[in-house]
Design a protein around this motif. Structure first.
Motif, short mmCIF file in Angstrom:
data_model
loop_
_atom_site.label_atom_id
_atom_site.label_comp_id
_atom_site.label_asym_id
_atom_site.label_seq_id
_atom_site.Cartn_x
_atom_site.Cartn_y
_atom_site.Cartn_z
N MET A 151 117.68 79.53 89.74
CA MET A 151 117.19 78.96 91.00
C MET A 151 117.95 77.69 91.30
O MET A 151 118.10 76.82 90.45
CB MET A 151 115.68 78.65 90.87
CG MET A 151 115.08 77.96 92.08
SD MET A 151 115.07 79.04 93.52
CE MET A 151 113.94 80.29 92.97
N SER A 211 113.16 82.38 95.98
CA SER A 211 112.06 82.29 95.03
C SER A 211 111.65 83.68 94.56
O SER A 211 111.88 84.68 95.27
CB SER A 211 110.85 81.59 95.66
OG SER A 211 111.14 80.25 95.97
N GLN A 212 111.03 83.75 93.40
CA GLN A 212 110.62 85.03 92.83
C GLN A 212 109.10 85.12 92.79
O GLN A 212 108.40 84.10 92.65
CB GLN A 212 111.18 85.17 91.41
CG GLN A 212 112.69 85.10 91.35
CD GLN A 212 113.37 86.21 92.15
OE1 GLN A 212 113.08 87.39 91.94
NE2 GLN A 212 114.26 85.83 93.07
N THR A 213 108.58 86.32 92.94
CA THR A 213 107.15 86.51 92.76
C THR A 213 106.78 86.21 91.31
O THR A 213 107.60 86.37 90.41
CB THR A 213 106.73 87.94 93.12
OG1 THR A 213 107.50 88.86 92.33
CG2 THR A 213 106.97 88.23 94.60
N GLU A 254 106.21 83.36 89.89
CA GLU A 254 106.83 82.17 89.32
C GLU A 254 105.81 81.23 88.70
O GLU A 254 104.63 81.21 89.08
CB GLU A 254 107.59 81.40 90.40
CG GLU A 254 108.94 81.98 90.74
CD GLU A 254 109.66 81.19 91.82
OE1 GLU A 254 110.89 81.10 91.75
OE2 GLU A 254 108.99 80.68 92.75
N ASP A 255 106.29 80.40 87.78
CA ASP A 255 105.49 79.33 87.20
C ASP A 255 105.02 78.40 88.32
O ASP A 255 105.82 77.98 89.17
CB ASP A 255 106.35 78.55 86.20
CG ASP A 255 105.57 77.53 85.40
OD1 ASP A 255 104.68 76.86 85.97
OD2 ASP A 255 105.87 77.36 84.20
N ILE A 291 107.15 75.40 89.23
CA ILE A 291 108.34 75.60 90.07
C ILE A 291 107.96 75.50 91.54
O ILE A 291 108.65 74.85 92.33
CB ILE A 291 108.98 76.97 89.77
CG1 ILE A 291 109.52 77.01 88.34
CG2 ILE A 291 110.09 77.28 90.78
CD1 ILE A 291 110.07 78.36 87.93
N ARG A 292 106.84 76.12 91.89
CA ARG A 292 106.40 76.08 93.29
C ARG A 292 106.05 74.65 93.71
O ARG A 292 106.34 74.23 94.84
CB ARG A 292 105.19 76.99 93.48
CG ARG A 292 105.46 78.47 93.18
CD ARG A 292 106.41 79.08 94.19
NE ARG A 292 106.66 80.49 93.96
CZ ARG A 292 105.90 81.48 94.38
NH1 ARG A 292 104.79 81.22 95.06
NH2 ARG A 292 106.23 82.74 94.14
#
Length: 427
Positions: free
Chosen positions: A1, A396-398, A400-401, A404-405
């Motif tokens: 990322m 972004s990935q589904t 995620e921690d 990170i968001r």
């Protein structure tokens, strides 16, 4: 990322600015300074004016034509709707640019005489240019939504041009009661983003949830079969606002047949949907002055040279931001800011002895779904085969921690501070 720091954002397009220290020489007739006129003071136009004033020093005569006394950013306006920002925090002026020597003219550009190289304003005045930057943003094609009109936007706001419309949408959102339904009709592609329609839905849902509403609903009647970051938004809505948000694509609703703003209804082939609040966003085209000047093609937007942002219709004119056809780049504030730096470098190379550097572009779009739940998408771009082409991208990935968001949100706030300084010369 990819993580964007404020320093990295400030340095983006640095190769387009590195020639600032070189001596400059005017070629304007009669020994005067070369004249640069910029139409539009937003993310594109404001950045060009700021960059030229900063890097060309006293070598250029720069005029910024903007019809508003203040500027409310569309980007981050969704966060105002969601109670994450105040209206004042997304409203800016050009005082810092005028202090740097930019001449701010408040008025509406109504015509461009490309032979005489002048811009006409609604008060009858004219402004001569050696190079012209056209950054008028978008105009809305109201009748692209059956039954909808500009007058209807005072009842069913679009809020796609920030300012009074933003306030109106906020007032209507805050007046809703539990059990009320919001019906949104997003725009077809291509459209200005931000304010992203799906982030807007998230912020509306956030407000309803914070009020403790359990029966309020948001229905999205989309003319598009899919949209950017759809998996991320769907995951976020299910997690943060279960049962509140329903997205309906054209394969289900069959198309928008009529909007009755006064009745609060949207008729489709599938059903008629009632809303206590209608948020209708029509199709879009380049701002009116671009069309009037003959800078658009059949798409309604302005073709440009990917190496410089120069209009393909006139070598003395540059078109940046939402109004241009920018290849793979979205119509975002980040994109406009990036394009502005390329255009500024090309203008300095035209009008002074500054070196012209290869064009490089970048974009990142953040979308806040809920508190500390921010997703993003972005890319790097370069000219290739006559258009601006993506060379690297991230999203972004589904799953995620959450950390990170949360970091994404902090990053977006730092970006807003940096880009508004880039545009207006101050926060």
């Amino acid at each position: 990322m990819t993580k964007l720091t404020r320093r990295q954002f400030t340095l983006l397009g640095a190769t387009a600015l590195a020639s600032a220290a070189l001596p400059v020489f005017s070629f304007a007739q009669n020994g005067g300074k070369p004249k640069v006129v910029v139409i539009g003071g937003g993310a594109g136009g404001g950045t060009v004016a700021h960059q030229l004033a900063s890097d060309a020093g006293d070598a250029l005569d720069i005029t910024l034509i903007e019809q508003n006394e203040e500027y409310t950013t569309c980007f981050f306006s969704n966060l105002y709707l969601g109670n994450f920002r105040t209206f004042d925090s997304i409203t800016h002026n050009w005082d810092a640019l005028t202090a740097m020597g930019v001449k701010k003219v408040t008025g509406k550009a109504t015509g461009i005489d490309t032979s005489a190289k002048t811009v006409q304003l609604d008060d009858g005045s004219t402004h001569a240019y050696d190079r012209l930057v056209v950054a008028p943003g978008i105009d809305l094609i109201y009748d692209s939504v059956p039954g909808y009109s500009e007058a209807d936007s005072e009842i069913a706001p679009h809020a796609w041009q920030a300012g009074p419309q933003t306030k109106l949408l906020k007032e209507k959102l805050d007046a809703l009661e539990d059990g009320d339904q919001i019906v949104m009709v997003p725009p077809p592609n291509p459209y200005r983003c931000p304010p992203g329609p799906y982030e807007r839905v998230s912020m509306m849902a956030h407000v309803l949830k914070e009020k403790g509403f359990r029966e309020a609903r948001i229905v999205i009647l989309d003319p598009k079969p899919k949209f950017s970051k759809q998996g991320l938004f769907s995951e976020g809505w299910e997690k943060e606002y279960p049962g509140m948000v329903e997205w309906i694509g054209p394969d289900i609703h069959g198309g928008i047949k009529n909007v009755d703003a006064k009745a609060g209804t949207v008729e489709t082939d599938f059903d008629t949907f009632e809303g206590a609040l209608l948020n209708i966003v029509p199709a879009q085209k380049a701002g009116e002055i671009a069309t009037a000047a003959g800078l658009t093609d059949d798409s309604g937007f302005c073709p440009i040279d990917a190496e410089s942002m120069r209009s393909t219709m006139d070598e003395n004119i540059f078109v940046i931001g939402d109004a241009c056809i920018a290849g793979d780049m979205p119509k975002s504030a980040f994109s406009a800011n990036s394009q502005a730096k390329v255009a500024a470098n090309a203008i300095r190379a035209d009008l002074t002895d500054a070196r012209k550097f290869p064009a490089r572009y970048a974009n990142t779009c953040w979308s806040l779904i809920a508190t500390d739940n921010d997703v993003k998408v972005g890319a790097q771009y370069a000219p290739a085969d006559g258009k601006i082409t993506s060379t690297a991208s991230f999203i972004s990935q589904t799953g995620e921690d959450p950390a990170i968001r949360a970091a994404n949100y902090d990053e977006s706030v730092a970006w807003y501070e940096a880009i508004t300084k880039d545009i207006f010369g101050s926060a």
